[in-house]
Enzyme design. Structure first.
Site, PDB file in Angstrom:
ATOM      1  N   ASN A   1       0.949  -1.375  -0.082  1.00 66.10           N
ATOM      2  CA  ASN A   1       0.193   0.052   0.267  1.00 66.10           C
ATOM      3  C   ASN A   1       0.767   0.835  -0.253  1.00 66.10           C
ATOM      4  O   ASN A   1       0.451   2.424  -0.070  1.00 66.10           O
ATOM      5  CB  ASN A   1      -1.031  -0.267   1.394  1.00 66.10           C
ATOM      6  CG  ASN A   1      -1.902   1.198   1.497  1.00 66.10           C
ATOM      7  OD1 ASN A   1      -2.359   1.757   0.397  1.00 66.10           O
ATOM      8  ND2 ASN A   1      -1.248   2.127   2.261  1.00 66.10           N
TER       9      ASN A   1
ATOM     10  N   TYR B   1       2.568   9.756 -11.546  1.00 63.86           N
ATOM     11  CA  TYR B   1       1.512   9.489 -10.732  1.00 63.86           C
ATOM     12  C   TYR B   1       0.870   8.167 -11.391  1.00 63.86           C
ATOM     13  O   TYR B   1       0.602   7.041 -11.438  1.00 63.86           O
ATOM     14  CB  TYR B   1       0.811   9.734  -9.615  1.00 63.86           C
ATOM     15  CG  TYR B   1      -0.100   9.139  -8.658  1.00 63.86           C
ATOM     16  CD1 TYR B   1       0.233   8.596  -7.935  1.00 63.86           C
ATOM     17  CD2 TYR B   1      -1.500   8.662  -9.329  1.00 63.86           C
ATOM     18  CE1 TYR B   1      -0.142   8.366  -6.649  1.00 63.86           C
ATOM     19  CE2 TYR B   1      -2.144   8.535  -8.705  1.00 63.86           C
ATOM     20  CZ  TYR B   1      -1.940   7.503  -7.123  1.00 63.86           C
ATOM     21  OH  TYR B   1      -2.760   7.073  -6.058  1.00 63.86           O
TER      22      TYR B   1
END
Length: 250
Positions: free
Chosen positions: A89, A156
């Site tokens: 994560n 990103y």
């Protein structure tokens, strides 16, 4: 309890989705190893888990560093002798046009969002392939941006699209012993989105564009990750679960 006698490692566990996942897995019986850069944040999450009678272990480290991840593997091996669940994560973001984006910022985001997933999965999956046959699962946190790229986040978007495809490739390689899936959250209330959501105009625009009319909560993504980590998802591998509140259908 679904995860009694199971060991789970969660990276980026100090806040947001990672913290929510750790609390949920611990509540359902797992021994959770909280991994992240900042010990203070990990300790806070761990204390909350312990207060609810959960089993929590804090391991601050840099998951983009080869040696550090090898040391994490050694710790898990010596402390528990097994690994059943891995949730990758750890993540980073930032906004910049392609004209202003520096090589250093590009690499920083790739390292945190993609290299860490590769490195931790490669290293810790060795533990998941050992021992008696049991249900083992890796869940990688990708993003809506991996499906629909956005302006000013090329680094990103690229990293999260790669996480989705890497997860599929890893699923093919580790089958049938370890299941590998990814989750692609939309706009969720986390420290990464906090600054933007404080702008009422920005939040309103998100709500209007999202079919469900609201921003998501970390617990809602934790629910999906918990399911994918459990034997209830025993016939799922190589899947990406898009949890965007209906962003892509509007």
């Amino acid at each position: 309890m679904r995860f009694g006698n199971k060991v789970a490692v969660i990276t980026g566990a100090g806040s947001g989705i990672g913290a929510a996942v750790a609390k949920r897995l611990a509540k359902e019986g797992a021994k959770v190893v909280l991994v992240g850069r900042t010990k203070q944040k990990l300790d806070r999450v761990s204390n909350e888990i312990v207060k609810e009678n959960g089993l929590s272990y804090v391991y601050p480290t840099d998951v983009t560093d080869d040696q550090a991840v090898n040391q994490l593997k050694d710790y898990i091996q010596s402390e528990f002798g097994q690994l059943d669940i891995l949730v990758n994560n750890a993540g980073s973001s930032g906004k910049s046009s392609i004209r202003d984006l520096t090589s250093e910022e590009w690499q920083r985001v790739q390292d945190v969002n993609l290299k860490s997933v590769f490195l931790v999965s490669k290293t810790l999956s060795e533990l998941m392939l050992e021992g008696l046959k049991r249900d083992r699962s890796i869940v990688n946190v990708a993003s809506l941006s991996g499906h629909k790229a956005g302006a000013r986040i090329p680094h990103y978007s690229a990293s999260k699209a790669a996480v989705i495809n890497f997860s599929k490739a890893l699923a093919a390689e580790l089958a049938p012993h370890v299941r590998v899936n990814s989750v692609s959250p939309g706009f969720i209330e986390t420290p990464l989105t906090e600054a933007g959501l404080q702008n009422e105009r920005f939040q309103s625009a998100i709500e209007q564009h999202t079919a469900l009319g609201r921003v998501g909560k970390p617990d809602e993504i934790a629910n999906i990750i918990t399911f994918l980590s459990s034997s209830e998802a025993s016939y799922m591998t190589g899947s990406d679960v898009l949890a965007d509140g209906g962003w892509l259908i509007t």
